[in-house]
Structures are given as structure tokens and as C-alpha cells.
Design a protein around this motif. Structure first.
Motif, PDB file in Angstrom:
ATOM      1  N   MET A  21     133.957-105.079 -93.122  1.00 34.25           N
ATOM      2  CA  MET A  21     132.833-105.295 -92.208  1.00 34.25           C
ATOM      3  C   MET A  21     132.991-106.608 -91.449  1.00 34.25           C
ATOM      4  N   VAL A  22     133.498-107.634 -92.108  1.00 32.49           N
ATOM      5  CA  VAL A  22     133.711-108.926 -91.453  1.00 32.49           C
ATOM      6  C   VAL A  22     134.849-108.805 -90.439  1.00 32.49           C
ATOM      7  N   ALA A  23     135.898-108.061 -90.807  1.00 35.48           N
ATOM      8  CA  ALA A  23     137.028-107.858 -89.899  1.00 35.48           C
ATOM      9  C   ALA A  23     136.588-107.119 -88.642  1.00 35.48           C
ATOM     10  N   VAL A  24     135.717-106.126 -88.808  1.00 38.94           N
ATOM     11  CA  VAL A  24     135.207-105.385 -87.649  1.00 38.94           C
ATOM     12  C   VAL A  24     134.505-106.333 -86.683  1.00 38.94           C
ATOM     13  N   GLY A  25     133.757-107.290 -87.231  1.00 38.17           N
ATOM     14  CA  GLY A  25     133.094-108.280 -86.385  1.00 38.17           C
ATOM     15  C   GLY A  25     134.088-109.096 -85.570  1.00 38.17           C
ATOM     16  N   GLN A  26     135.243-109.412 -86.173  1.00 39.10           N
ATOM     17  CA  GLN A  26     136.286-110.143 -85.446  1.00 39.10           C
ATOM     18  C   GLN A  26     136.885-109.271 -84.338  1.00 39.10           C
ATOM     19  N   SER A  27     137.063-107.978 -84.649  1.00 35.79           N
ATOM     20  CA  SER A  27     137.617-107.065 -83.648  1.00 35.79           C
ATOM     21  C   SER A  27     136.682-106.920 -82.453  1.00 35.79           C
ATOM     22  N   THR A  28     135.396-106.722 -82.718  1.00 37.36           N
ATOM     23  CA  THR A  28     134.446-106.529 -81.619  1.00 37.36           C
ATOM     24  C   THR A  28     134.250-107.815 -80.819  1.00 37.36           C
ATOM     25  N   ALA A  29     134.288-108.960 -81.498  1.00 31.35           N
ATOM     26  CA  ALA A  29     134.168-110.239 -80.784  1.00 31.35           C
ATOM     27  C   ALA A  29     135.380-110.453 -79.877  1.00 31.35           C
ATOM     28  N   SER A  30     136.567-110.080 -80.359  1.00 29.96           N
ATOM     29  CA  SER A  30     137.771-110.237 -79.539  1.00 29.96           C
ATOM     30  C   SER A  30     137.762-109.255 -78.366  1.00 29.96           C
ATOM     31  N   LEU A  31     137.166-108.083 -78.571  1.00 26.55           N
ATOM     32  CA  LEU A  31     137.052-107.114 -77.476  1.00 26.55           C
ATOM     33  C   LEU A  31     136.219-107.696 -76.349  1.00 26.55           C
ATOM     34  N   TYR A  32     135.101-108.339 -76.693  1.00 26.53           N
ATOM     35  CA  TYR A  32     134.293-108.975 -75.647  1.00 26.53           C
ATOM     36  C   TYR A  32     135.109-110.026 -74.897  1.00 26.53           C
ATOM     37  N   LYS A  33     135.910-110.794 -75.628  1.00 25.86           N
ATOM     38  CA  LYS A  33     136.724-111.836 -74.985  1.00 25.86           C
ATOM     39  C   LYS A  33     137.770-111.222 -74.054  1.00 25.86           C
ATOM     40  N   CYS A  34     138.208-110.008 -74.380  1.00 25.41           N
ATOM     41  CA  CYS A  34     139.109-109.302 -73.459  1.00 25.41           C
ATOM     42  C   CYS A  34     138.380-108.947 -72.171  1.00 25.41           C
ATOM     43  N   PHE A  35     137.141-108.480 -72.302  1.00 27.36           N
ATOM     44  CA  PHE A  35     136.350-108.147 -71.111  1.00 27.36           C
ATOM     45  C   PHE A  35     136.040-109.386 -70.266  1.00 27.36           C
ATOM     46  N   SER A  36     135.849-110.534 -70.940  1.00 23.72           N
ATOM     47  CA  SER A  36     135.498-111.763 -70.215  1.00 23.72           C
ATOM     48  C   SER A  36     136.720-112.494 -69.685  1.00 23.72           C
ATOM     49  N   GLY A  37     137.919-112.042 -70.058  1.00 21.81           N
ATOM     50  CA  GLY A  37     139.146-112.668 -69.571  1.00 21.81           C
ATOM     51  C   GLY A  37     139.688-113.772 -70.450  1.00 21.81           C
ATOM     52  N   GLU A  38     139.058-114.016 -71.611  1.00 24.49           N
ATOM     53  CA  GLU A  38     139.519-115.073 -72.508  1.00 24.49           C
ATOM     54  C   GLU A  38     140.726-114.641 -73.335  1.00 24.49           C
ATOM     55  N   LEU A  39     140.835-113.339 -73.620  1.00 24.74           N
ATOM     56  CA  LEU A  39     141.951-112.802 -74.394  1.00 24.74           C
ATOM     57  C   LEU A  39     142.535-111.596 -73.672  1.00 24.74           C
ATOM     58  N   ARG A  40     143.731-111.203 -74.109  1.00 23.11           N
ATOM     59  CA  ARG A  40     144.355-109.990 -73.565  1.00 23.11           C
ATOM     60  C   ARG A  40     144.598-108.954 -74.650  1.00 23.11           C
ATOM     61  N   ARG A  41     144.260-109.295 -75.897  1.00 23.83           N
ATOM     62  CA  ARG A  41     144.509-108.375 -77.010  1.00 23.83           C
ATOM     63  C   ARG A  41     143.286-108.327 -77.925  1.00 23.83           C
ATOM     64  N   ILE A  42     143.015-107.158 -78.451  1.00 23.79           N
ATOM     65  CA  ILE A  42     141.979-106.999 -79.465  1.00 23.79           C
ATOM     66  C   ILE A  42     142.585-107.380 -80.818  1.00 23.79           C
ATOM     67  N   ILE A  43     141.845-108.099 -81.609  1.00 25.89           N
ATOM     68  CA  ILE A  43     142.319-108.487 -82.935  1.00 25.89           C
ATOM     69  C   ILE A  43     141.997-107.356 -83.907  1.00 25.89           C
ATOM     70  N   TYR A  44     143.025-106.734 -84.443  1.00 23.38           N
ATOM     71  CA  TYR A  44     142.871-105.631 -85.382  1.00 23.38           C
ATOM     72  C   TYR A  44     143.536-105.974 -86.720  1.00 23.38           C
ATOM     73  N   PRO A  45     143.106-105.328 -87.808  1.00 24.39           N
ATOM     74  CA  PRO A  45     143.782-105.554 -89.090  1.00 24.39           C
ATOM     75  C   PRO A  45     145.099-104.765 -89.146  1.00 24.39           C
ATOM     76  N   GLU A  46     146.027-105.265 -89.910  1.00 21.54           N
ATOM     77  CA  GLU A  46     147.312-104.601 -90.089  1.00 21.54           C
ATOM     78  C   GLU A  46     147.544-104.381 -91.577  1.00 21.54           C
ATOM     79  N   MET A  47     147.920-103.161 -91.925  1.00 16.96           N
ATOM     80  CA  MET A  47     148.083-102.810 -93.327  1.00 16.96           C
ATOM     81  C   MET A  47     149.485-103.199 -93.822  1.00 16.96           C
TER      82      MET A  47
END
Length: 309
Positions: free
Chosen positions: A283-309
Motif C-alpha cells: 500500500m505504501v509502494a502504491v502511494g509512491q507509484s501514484t505520486a511519481s505518476l503525478y510528477k510525470c504529468f507535471s513534468g518533474e519526472l519521466r518515469r513512474i516508480i514501480y516495484p520490481e520483484m
């Protein structure tokens, strides 16, 4: 703080007192022969602020408007179930961020090349995570999965997601006549339930990040109110698949979703994942992913932060 998941599968009264969820049993409340002191002691309270997901799975549950308001104000996802105990409804707050209007506009203004690139990243990580599950659970050779993941183009124009999925499901659950289908044979019922919980967690994270769960980067079904949640949950699905695989190894009868099976699937928000090199509850990781998605929309990032198994 890790938010808790509460499941209610029996008749219960849910009310609010001093920012606490008060849980009462109808048979205790209605029994006039019991002393008031015993009735008060039989109450269970939970801090509203500690709750992340609440599952209502009984037609005789009584919940007050005050409880609903308090849960939504604290960005808690409320899931309702049908007569077959399958999640059928999801309630989320209308607002979850102080700059929500600005974030909506940035999301709506996202360019087509950007959304295609974000979908490419999403599918690439999903296939890589599926490959990790195959290697860990089924001991299958996954060279083709690694190749497909590396070959995903912008927008997944070659539909490598579908090719990888066909190989993945064929080799993960080696059960006669099994295909991944919502109405298919078990363990499809376990997967459906697990994905519904995951979807609620992701939708909750999107709202908290000030995004519209309806407007997807790839999914655009006119009848789907959670297209973006369905997009962002893709790399997280393999965690549900791995959990279901482990449940099957216990040789439990999965024809019916028992309370024991639901209890195991309701641990999904607290599953340990690795994101940005650190261990974290899902649940905490999902929050990081969604926060990074917003930063992609705002131009701050170019990648979504996702977990890797």
C-alpha cells in the motif's frame, strides 16, 4: 504508517464516536437480558485514521452516515460485496489533495507521446515481474519473457502484453482446463478477489495523489470508472498471482471463497515489495507509484516508480 484493512462478513453495527469506529454485534445490542455494562464492554473501537480499506460483505451490516463521512475524509477505500461475496462496489473521496484542480488539469493536458511512454514503462515492468514470479514459483525458463519485456515499444504497439500473458498463465497454474477468465474455473475466483482489493488500493492512492482514477493512460473503456487504476495496478498484479500460487500449494479447496481464503487475500495491502531499492508494504509502494505518476504529468519526472520483484 501502515494502514489497516478491516473485513466485516457478519451482521454488525458500525457507528462513530470521538473519531473512533465503534463495532457492535446486533445479538448483543438487541438482547435486553444483558446488563448495559456488558454491552459496553463488548464494543470494539478502531481509530478511523488507522484504516486504509474497509470491506463490507454482509447484507445485514448497518453503517451510519457519520462513519462513511469519517472514512472518506481519511481517504479510506470502502468496498461492498455482492451475494457471492465478490467485491461489487468501491467508494472513494471526491477530493484527496489540496491542489486537486491543478493536478486534474495537468493530467488532462498530458500529451499522447507521454502517455504512450508511460504505458510502455508499465508493461515492461509488468512482464519483468511476471517473469520473476514464473522463475520463483514454477521454475520456468523465462528468456522469452525477458526478450518481450525489452522489446516493448511506445504504447506497446505490438501488444507484447498479451503474448507474455498467454505464456505466463499457461506455465504458472498447470491446472487442466485453466485459462485466465473472470468467469473461469478456480483459481480465477481467488485472482478476481485479489485484483479487486488491489484495484481499491491503487484507486485510493490515485485520489490521495490528486489524480482522476477515471482517466487512464491506456484503458479507455467508456463504462469503466477506474481506467487509471487498472493501468497503474498492472505491475502489481504479479504480487497477487504469487500469493494465489502459494495458497494453492497448501492444497486447500478453492472452489468456494471461504473466510480463511479471504483473510489471506486481504493481506495484499501489507505484502512486502521492493521499490526504489527499499522494502515497503504494498500500500505504501502504491502511494509512491501514484505520486511519481503525478510528477510525470507535471513534468518533474519521466518515469513512474514501480516495484520490481
Amino acid at each position: 504508517m501502515i494502514k489497516k484493512t478491516l473485513y466485516f462478513g457478519n451482521p454488525v453495527y458500525l457507528s462513530l464516536r470521538n473519531a473512533q469506529l465503534v463495532i457492535k454485534l446486533p445479538e448483543v445490542v438487541k438482547n435486553d437480558t444483558l446488563p448495559d455494562g456488558f454491552k459496553q464492554q463488548s464494543e470494539v473501537t478502531k481509530p478511523i485514521e488507522d484504516l486504509g480499506v474497509v470491506v463490507l460483505d454482509n447484507k445485514q451490516i448497518t453503517i451510519t452516515s457519520g462513519v462513511l463521512e469519517a472514512l472518506l475524509e481519511n481517504n479510506c477505500a470502502i468496498i461492498t460485496c455482492d451475494s457471492k461475496s465478490m467485491p461489487v462496489g468501491l467508494m472513494l473521496p471526491l477530493y484527496g489533495n489540496t491542489t486537486q484542480n491543478e493536478r486534474f488539469r495537468q493530467q488532462l493536458d498530458a500529451s499522447l507521446p507521454l502517455t504512450k511512454q508511460l504505458w510502455q514503462q508499465t508493461i515492461r515492468i509488468k512482464i519483468e515481474n511476471q517473469a520473476a514470479v514464473l522463475k520463483k514459483c514454477a521454475g520456468e525458463e523465462v528468456k522469452c519473457m525477458a526478450i518481450w519485456a525489452a522489446d516493448v515499444k511506445s504504447g506497446d504497439s505490438d501488444n507484447l502484453e498479451a503474448r507474455a500473458a498467454a505464456y505466463y498463465w499457461k506455465n504458472l497454474f498447470k491446472i487442466e482446463r485453466f485459462t485466465r477468465d473472470r468467469e473461469g474455473i478456480p483459481p480465477n475466483n481467488l485472482l478476481n478477489y485479489g485484483y479487486a482489493i488491489l484495484r481499491a488500493v491503487v484507486a485510493r492512492g490515485l485520489v490521495a495523489s490528486g489524480l482522476l482514477p477515471t482517466l487512464g493512460i491506456h484503458h479507455h473503456n467508456r463504462y469503466n470508472a477506474y481506467c487509471l487504476a487498472d493501468d497503474i495496478m498492472e505491475p502489481y498484479r504479479p504480487y497477487v498471482d504469487e500469493l494465489v500460487y502459494k495458497i494453492l500449494q497448501e492444497e486447500i479447496n478453492c472452489d468456494e471463497l471461504t473466510k480463511g481464503l479471504k483473510a489471506q487475500l486481504l493481506t495484499i495491502p501489507t505484502l512486502e515489495v521492493v521499490i526504489s531499492g527499499k522494502r515497503s508494504p504494498l500500500m505504501v509502494a502504491v502511494g509512491q507509484s501514484t505520486a511519481s505518476l503525478y510528477k510525470c504529468f507535471s513534468g518533474e519526472l519521466r518515469r513512474i516508480i514501480y516495484p520490481e520483484m
